[in-house]
Design a protein around this motif. Structure first.
Motif, PDB file in Angstrom:
ATOM      1  N   TRP A   1     -19.607 -50.856 -22.946  1.00  0.00           N
ATOM      2  CA  TRP A   1     -18.853 -49.704 -22.152  1.00  0.00           C
ATOM      3  C   TRP A   1     -18.258 -48.985 -23.314  1.00  0.00           C
ATOM      4  CZ3 TRP A   1     -16.192 -53.819 -18.766  1.00  0.00           C
ATOM      5  CH2 TRP A   1     -17.274 -54.407 -18.030  1.00  0.00           C
TER       6      TRP A   1
ATOM      7  N   TYR B   1     -21.169 -46.623 -24.662  1.00  0.00           N
ATOM      8  CA  TYR B   1     -21.871 -46.025 -23.469  1.00  0.00           C
ATOM      9  C   TYR B   1     -21.015 -46.130 -22.169  1.00  0.00           C
ATOM     10  CZ  TYR B   1     -25.673 -46.584 -26.701  1.00  0.00           C
ATOM     11  OH  TYR B   1     -26.574 -46.935 -27.741  1.00  0.00           O
ATOM     12  N   PRO B   2     -20.018 -45.092 -22.089  1.00  0.00           N
ATOM     13  CA  PRO B   2     -18.874 -45.442 -21.066  1.00  0.00           C
ATOM     14  C   PRO B   2     -19.489 -45.370 -19.646  1.00  0.00           C
ATOM     15  CG  PRO B   2     -18.087 -43.936 -22.361  1.00  0.00           C
ATOM     16  CD  PRO B   2     -19.352 -44.254 -22.781  1.00  0.00           C
ATOM     17  N   GLU B   3     -20.603 -44.371 -19.477  1.00  0.00           N
ATOM     18  CA  GLU B   3     -21.405 -44.295 -18.182  1.00  0.00           C
ATOM     19  C   GLU B   3     -22.068 -45.404 -17.499  1.00  0.00           C
ATOM     20  OE1 GLU B   3     -24.318 -43.561 -21.407  1.00  0.00           O
ATOM     21  OE2 GLU B   3     -22.137 -43.025 -21.166  1.00  0.00           O
ATOM     22  N   THR B   4     -22.107 -46.426 -18.519  1.00  0.00           N
ATOM     23  CA  THR B   4     -22.645 -47.860 -17.942  1.00  0.00           C
ATOM     24  C   THR B   4     -21.840 -48.822 -17.253  1.00  0.00           C
ATOM     25  OG1 THR B   4     -22.422 -48.849 -19.997  1.00  0.00           O
ATOM     26  CG2 THR B   4     -24.270 -47.759 -19.834  1.00  0.00           C
ATOM     27  N   LYS B   5     -20.434 -48.514 -17.498  1.00  0.00           N
ATOM     28  CA  LYS B   5     -19.407 -49.523 -16.840  1.00  0.00           C
ATOM     29  C   LYS B   5     -19.458 -49.597 -15.420  1.00  0.00           C
ATOM     30  CE  LYS B   5     -14.613 -50.786 -17.106  1.00  0.00           C
ATOM     31  NZ  LYS B   5     -13.385 -50.378 -17.403  1.00  0.00           N
ATOM     32  N   GLU B   6     -19.522 -48.207 -14.674  1.00  0.00           N
ATOM     33  CA  GLU B   6     -19.225 -48.468 -13.253  1.00  0.00           C
ATOM     34  C   GLU B   6     -20.805 -49.058 -12.704  1.00  0.00           C
ATOM     35  OE1 GLU B   6     -19.234 -45.422  -9.546  1.00  0.00           O
ATOM     36  OE2 GLU B   6     -18.746 -44.373 -11.646  1.00  0.00           O
ATOM     37  N   GLU B   7     -21.730 -48.838 -13.020  1.00  0.00           N
ATOM     38  CA  GLU B   7     -23.068 -49.589 -12.587  1.00  0.00           C
ATOM     39  C   GLU B   7     -23.136 -51.149 -12.734  1.00  0.00           C
ATOM     40  OE1 GLU B   7     -26.546 -49.238 -10.263  1.00  0.00           O
ATOM     41  OE2 GLU B   7     -25.386 -47.605 -10.655  1.00  0.00           O
TER      42      GLU B   7
END
Length: 133
Positions: free
Chosen positions: A67, A70-76
């Motif tokens: 996270w 690659y912060p965009e992976t947190k929500e998923e």
């Protein structure tokens, strides 16, 4: 060391009960997650560090190595986790477990050889400095 002990005691005393005990992987990161296809996890590997404890601690490495990079992976990831079980209050627990992970990482380097694990040791010491000052 004194700053680490003081931080540990202060933060631990403020924590509410954790989810557990259960078996925690302790090295939950992308390199240890086996993926069958783009949307299905088929298993986990590398249980060398596994032990009993609260489930919240397994979020530490996924935060640090996934996270934060690659912060965009947190929500998923959060959506997937919540489809299986209740999500713990990460804002409460992650700072403490980041400290715990770094402190344990220093001990791991001492046990496994400081010279051959210099980079990991430096990373953990820097994390401790960032947390406790």
């Amino acid at each position: 060391m004194k700053k680490c002990i003081a931080y540990y005691n202060e933060v631990l005393s403020r924590h509410q009960e954790v989810d557990g005990p259960c078996v925690v992987h302790m090295d939950f990161r992308p390199g240890n997650i086996l993926v069958l296809n783009e949307s299905k996890i088929s298993g986990l590997i590398d249980f060398e560090s596994a032990h009993g404890g609260p489930s919240e601690i397994d979020f530490t490495k996924i935060k640090q190595y996934e996270w934060d990079v690659y912060p965009e992976t947190k929500e998923e990831f959060i959506l997937g986790y919540k489809s299986i079980r209740t999500l713990p209050n990460l804002e409460t627990f992650l700072p403490f477990y980041s400290f715990y992970h770094a402190f344990s990482g220093v001990a791991w380097c001492k046990k496994r050889g400081i010279e051959k694990n210099k980079e990991f040791l430096a990373e953990n010491i820097q994390t401790l400095i960032n947390i406790v000052g």
